[in-house]
Motif scaffolding. Structure first.
Motif, PDB file in Angstrom:
ATOM      1  N   THR A  58     -16.221   1.166   0.912  1.00 29.67           N
ATOM      2  CA  THR A  58     -17.012   2.120   0.172  1.00 29.67           C
ATOM      3  C   THR A  58     -16.026   3.454  -0.350  1.00 29.67           C
ATOM      4  O   THR A  58     -15.797   3.695  -1.477  1.00 29.67           O
ATOM      5  N   VAL A  59     -15.228   3.886   0.776  1.00 32.42           N
ATOM      6  CA  VAL A  59     -14.462   4.972   0.576  1.00 32.42           C
ATOM      7  C   VAL A  59     -13.272   4.572  -0.487  1.00 32.42           C
ATOM      8  O   VAL A  59     -12.785   5.266  -1.305  1.00 32.42           O
ATOM      9  N   CYS A  60     -12.743   3.477  -0.288  1.00 34.36           N
ATOM     10  CA  CYS A  60     -11.631   2.838  -0.998  1.00 34.36           C
ATOM     11  C   CYS A  60     -12.077   2.786  -2.794  1.00 34.36           C
ATOM     12  O   CYS A  60     -11.508   3.244  -3.486  1.00 34.36           O
ATOM     13  N   ILE A  61     -13.365   2.502  -2.862  1.00 34.21           N
ATOM     14  CA  ILE A  61     -13.910   2.297  -4.151  1.00 34.21           C
ATOM     15  C   ILE A  61     -14.026   3.543  -4.834  1.00 34.21           C
ATOM     16  O   ILE A  61     -13.695   3.944  -6.011  1.00 34.21           O
ATOM     17  N   VAL A  62     -14.703   4.713  -3.962  1.00 37.22           N
ATOM     18  CA  VAL A  62     -14.700   5.831  -4.424  1.00 37.22           C
ATOM     19  C   VAL A  62     -13.259   6.583  -4.823  1.00 37.22           C
ATOM     20  O   VAL A  62     -13.059   7.165  -6.155  1.00 37.22           O
ATOM     21  N   GLY A  87      -4.827  -2.851  -2.514  1.00 38.12           N
ATOM     22  CA  GLY A  87      -4.348  -3.567  -1.414  1.00 38.12           C
ATOM     23  C   GLY A  87      -5.227  -3.222  -0.057  1.00 38.12           C
ATOM     24  O   GLY A  87      -5.616  -4.017   0.775  1.00 38.12           O
ATOM     25  N   MET A  88      -5.649  -2.004   0.119  1.00 41.74           N
ATOM     26  CA  MET A  88      -6.352  -1.586   1.241  1.00 41.74           C
ATOM     27  C   MET A  88      -7.756  -2.260   0.948  1.00 41.74           C
ATOM     28  O   MET A  88      -8.608  -2.598   1.691  1.00 41.74           O
ATOM     29  N   LEU A  89      -8.162  -2.066  -0.300  1.00 39.53           N
ATOM     30  CA  LEU A  89      -9.671  -2.885  -0.661  1.00 39.53           C
ATOM     31  C   LEU A  89      -9.876  -4.274  -0.201  1.00 39.53           C
ATOM     32  O   LEU A  89     -10.519  -4.803   0.395  1.00 39.53           O
ATOM     33  N   LEU A  90      -8.754  -4.782  -0.499  1.00 41.85           N
ATOM     34  CA  LEU A  90      -8.487  -6.378  -0.453  1.00 41.85           C
ATOM     35  C   LEU A  90      -8.632  -6.680   1.166  1.00 41.85           C
ATOM     36  O   LEU A  90      -9.200  -7.555   1.606  1.00 41.85           O
ATOM     37  N   CYS A  91      -8.054  -5.707   1.962  1.00 35.53           N
ATOM     38  CA  CYS A  91      -7.901  -5.877   3.662  1.00 35.53           C
ATOM     39  C   CYS A  91      -9.443  -5.609   3.864  1.00 35.53           C
ATOM     40  O   CYS A  91      -9.913  -6.361   4.830  1.00 35.53           O
ATOM     41  N   SER A  92     -10.024  -4.684   3.380  1.00 32.97           N
ATOM     42  CA  SER A  92     -11.716  -4.289   3.825  1.00 32.97           C
ATOM     43  C   SER A  92     -12.467  -5.352   3.395  1.00 32.97           C
ATOM     44  O   SER A  92     -13.297  -5.878   4.021  1.00 32.97           O
ATOM     45  N   THR A 138      -3.739  -4.457  10.430  1.00 37.11           N
ATOM     46  CA  THR A 138      -2.327  -3.911  10.556  1.00 37.11           C
ATOM     47  C   THR A 138      -1.744  -3.486   9.222  1.00 37.11           C
ATOM     48  O   THR A 138      -1.209  -2.406   8.964  1.00 37.11           O
ATOM     49  N   ILE A 139      -1.867  -4.518   8.418  1.00 35.72           N
ATOM     50  CA  ILE A 139      -1.530  -4.146   6.841  1.00 35.72           C
ATOM     51  C   ILE A 139      -2.243  -3.096   6.352  1.00 35.72           C
ATOM     52  O   ILE A 139      -1.563  -2.197   5.834  1.00 35.72           O
ATOM     53  N   GLN A 140      -3.458  -3.103   6.490  1.00 34.50           N
ATOM     54  CA  GLN A 140      -4.112  -1.844   5.803  1.00 34.50           C
ATOM     55  C   GLN A 140      -4.011  -0.526   6.486  1.00 34.50           C
ATOM     56  O   GLN A 140      -3.777   0.191   5.870  1.00 34.50           O
ATOM     57  N   SER A 141      -3.487  -0.772   7.935  1.00 36.75           N
ATOM     58  CA  SER A 141      -3.000   0.507   8.438  1.00 36.75           C
ATOM     59  C   SER A 141      -1.839   1.315   8.048  1.00 36.75           C
ATOM     60  O   SER A 141      -1.612   2.186   7.625  1.00 36.75           O
ATOM     61  N   ALA A 142      -0.933   0.337   7.585  1.00 35.11           N
ATOM     62  CA  ALA A 142       0.404   0.573   7.079  1.00 35.11           C
ATOM     63  C   ALA A 142       0.178   1.159   5.653  1.00 35.11           C
ATOM     64  O   ALA A 142       0.999   1.986   5.198  1.00 35.11           O
ATOM     65  N   LEU A 143      -0.463   0.235   4.701  1.00 38.97           N
ATOM     66  CA  LEU A 143      -0.889   0.738   3.507  1.00 38.97           C
ATOM     67  C   LEU A 143      -1.651   2.272   3.628  1.00 38.97           C
ATOM     68  O   LEU A 143      -1.037   3.046   2.808  1.00 38.97           O
ATOM     69  N   GLY A 144      -2.504   2.490   4.540  1.00 40.52           N
ATOM     70  CA  GLY A 144      -3.066   3.868   4.688  1.00 40.52           C
ATOM     71  C   GLY A 144      -2.046   5.006   5.032  1.00 40.52           C
ATOM     72  O   GLY A 144      -2.126   5.897   4.296  1.00 40.52           O
ATOM     73  N   ILE A 145      -1.155   4.690   5.787  1.00 43.22           N
ATOM     74  CA  ILE A 145       0.049   5.612   6.120  1.00 43.22           C
ATOM     75  C   ILE A 145       0.688   5.629   4.971  1.00 43.22           C
ATOM     76  O   ILE A 145       1.119   7.052   4.567  1.00 43.22           O
ATOM     77  N   TYR A 146       1.182   4.674   4.089  1.00 43.18           N
ATOM     78  CA  TYR A 146       1.996   4.848   3.028  1.00 43.18           C
ATOM     79  C   TYR A 146       1.229   5.533   1.935  1.00 43.18           C
ATOM     80  O   TYR A 146       1.582   6.594   1.320  1.00 43.18           O
TER      81      TYR A 146
END
Length: 155
Positions: A58-62, A87-92, A138-146
């Motif tokens: 949800t947050v990613c789409i917003v 990328g983060m949305l695909l992970c979610s 872990t990929i989503q976390s790394a993308l989030g930090i980036y």
């Protein structure tokens, strides 16, 4: 107007990424170290990861909608931000529609037969799904930090 929208974007992204990191690297390990029954711990952690996955989608789409708005207003550096968000949305989406339902089904089937999933015939598959979902998280976390790193970079 741009400055306010950018600050709101950064605030939402920072709180969201913080929640991802807190759930994955603080809450879940604490649940497993506190509860002696690993089946119960897994069910509690699974429920929390499910809520986090829905929140993340949800947050990613917003944020993607807001990033599109910022790009159309001339802030071209949000084009890269949109790719990170994608990328983060695909992970979610993978968590919400693939890993969580599949793992819940395996767990429920095992419970119907009166055993924890890790003692069921599906234990190997469950373990592989858990491993794959951990990699995606872990990929989503790394993308989030980036994402937060990029957002706080002076333009």
């Amino acid at each position: 107007m741009h400055a306010g929208a950018q600050r709101l974007f950064i605030l939402i992204a920072g709180v969201w990424v913080g929640s991802i990191l807190a759930v994955g690297y603080l809450v879940a390990p604490t649940i497993f170290s506190t509860l002696t029954d690993r089946q119960v711990a897994g069910m509690v952690a699974g429920s929390i990861f499910k809520a986090e996955a829905y929140l993340s989608a949800t947050v990613c789409i917003v944020l993607m909608v807001l990033a599109n708005l910022l790009v159309t207003r001339g802030l071209g550096h949000y084009k890269t931000i949109r790719l990170i968000l994608l990328g983060m949305l695909l992970c979610s989406v993978a968590a919400v529609f693939v890993f969580i339902p599949w793992m819940n089904t395996l767990r429920d089937q095992a419970l119907l037969h009166g055993m924890p999933v890790m003692l069921s015939p599906s234990a190997d598959l469950f373990g592989k799904l858990h491993g794959a979902s951990s990699i995606v998280f872990t990929i989503q976390s790394a993308l989030g930090i980036y994402l937060v790193w990029r957002l706080t970079k002076p333009v």
